[in-house]
Design an enzyme around this catalytic site. Sequence first.
Site, PDB file in Angstrom:
ATOM      1  CD  GLU A  41       0.444  -1.263  -5.926  1.00  0.00           C
ATOM      2  OE1 GLU A  41       0.107  -1.843  -6.963  1.00  0.00           O
ATOM      3  OE2 GLU A  41      -0.383  -0.766  -5.120  1.00  0.00           O
ATOM      4  CE  LYS A 115      -1.978  -4.923  -7.515  1.00  0.00           C
ATOM      5  NZ  LYS A 115      -2.090  -3.450  -7.581  1.00  0.00           N
ATOM      6  CB  CYS A 163      -2.239  -2.991  -3.775  1.00  0.00           C
ATOM      7  SG  CYS A 163      -3.392  -1.631  -3.393  1.00  0.00           S
TER       8      CYS A 163
END
Length: 568
Positions: A41, A115, A163
């Site tokens: 990330e 994300k 994540c």
Amino acid sequence: MKIAIAQLNPTIGDLPGNAQQILDAAQQAASQGASILLTPELSLCGYPPRDLLLNPGFVEAMERQLTELAQQIPSQLHVLVGTVQRNPQAHQGGKPLYNSIACLLGGKVQQQFHKRLLPTYDVFDEHRYFEPHSQSHHFSLSNGDREACGNRNRTYRIGVTICEDIWNDEEFWSQRHYTCNPLADLADAQVDLIVNLSASPYSVGKQQLRESMLSHAARRYQVPILYVNQVGGNDDLIFDGRSVAFNGDGSLVYRARGCEVDFAELALTETGLSQAEVVPLPDCREAEIWAALRLGVRDYARKCGFSQIVLGLSGGIDSALVAAIAAEAVGAENVLGVLMSSPYTSEGSVTDAIALAENLGIQTHHLHIEAAMTSFDKTLAELFAGTESGVAEENLQSRIRGTLLMAISNKLGYLLISTGNKSEMAVGYCTLYGDMDGGLAAIADVPKTQVYALCRWLNQRQPGVEVIPETIITKPPSAELKPNQTDQDSLPPYDELDDILHRWIERHQSAAEIVEAGYAWETVDRVIKLVSRAEFKRRQAAPGLKITDRAFGTGWRMPIACRRGDIR
């Protein structure tokens, strides 16, 4: 189909340096016949970039760097790079950026994945910068190996998560923290593989939790999961790497090294991911914590532009542990331990400090502070007339030592590391502008009882090799600021104090619950009041390496790449 994993150690804000790491990994992956390279990330800018993202020039520089990187990577390799992308709908309401993954191929950014779940708790503050995306993403990739696939190309559907997107499985956690579950959405899309590109900070025992969660998710959705984590120290945060892969039955097929850069390849076939190396986890809690602290000190020094470290050596156990960490982090020849004796310093403390330095192979210098103490007493004599000597005079000794250490740091260009532990920092048993001075507080999140455990472990790590002199471990801890002083004159026994602090700070138990665990109300009430009163001190402290789920925050700090040499 071969998938390469690059467990990288970026420096926050160092776009050219981080891009070079990605390029080097891409060239290695291409030379070994990989079809995809996965990076962590925000691998292009490093995590967490914090308020650098509020600087339009920094975002523009990242875009230029990404374009340049796309043109440099091998043309047939898909490289997933962590970066930020602008939100075109921001003018209608919403944050201006996405936390994104860019798929680079053929000299261009071919696809972008954003994300969905943005954490805003503990050390995370992503809602400050990013807009959450509304949809899960996947892309298709052809194998191209006709022989292995029965004379036909095999196309794989690969789901991309970032994540936090994997940390919301209500079946594992017994509840959802967000309204959507990206893993479930990708499973509904019938992907063949889910990749998760992470920058997940370290805390003690967290890897076991990660692996339990990922194994459960792989079994639940019957799809392989490949998790790639950042490694390295960035300010107070430590990222331990330990990237892993699980097949659809929940079986572990790969684990990367902890606290080190790593590179690996796995094969994705119709039956799942191939078996690869599974690096063992540390064999005890102390080995795990040691590796994290060593990494944190090494990277803080390196990324801030320091090659040498200075610290005060008192002959006590805290400075002994920090000296041992520093010696392994930057090399014993690059560590200077400064002894600063007062009239209250025992001969044993000096002897222990010298023995420690000899065991570690670090340099030492001995300064005597009695003359400075006398000078301060004379300067303050008129103002302090009629008062009794007490804490103010005791703290003057600590502040003299802090001033001397900062002068050495400033003059010689060494990084000063402070040596206070979590137990002391929590209750304010430390001196503002004294022993709290420094650029980094190496063990500020390590309780005193854990300090002892680490020192004993160091002496057992190599049979017959004493690292910490036994007299340092066995003698009663003392600040030695007045005759016959011990820590227990001012504090509860450390085993009691640390358990109360753990229950109050990390487990969020009430005072009544802690009393029910067997502690006297007076002791619990006193400790809680000390923690509250010490808050101002902690806010003035150097950043402390975080190794637990609940460390004391020290406020916003400019990312380390922008602070080279600023410790004055």
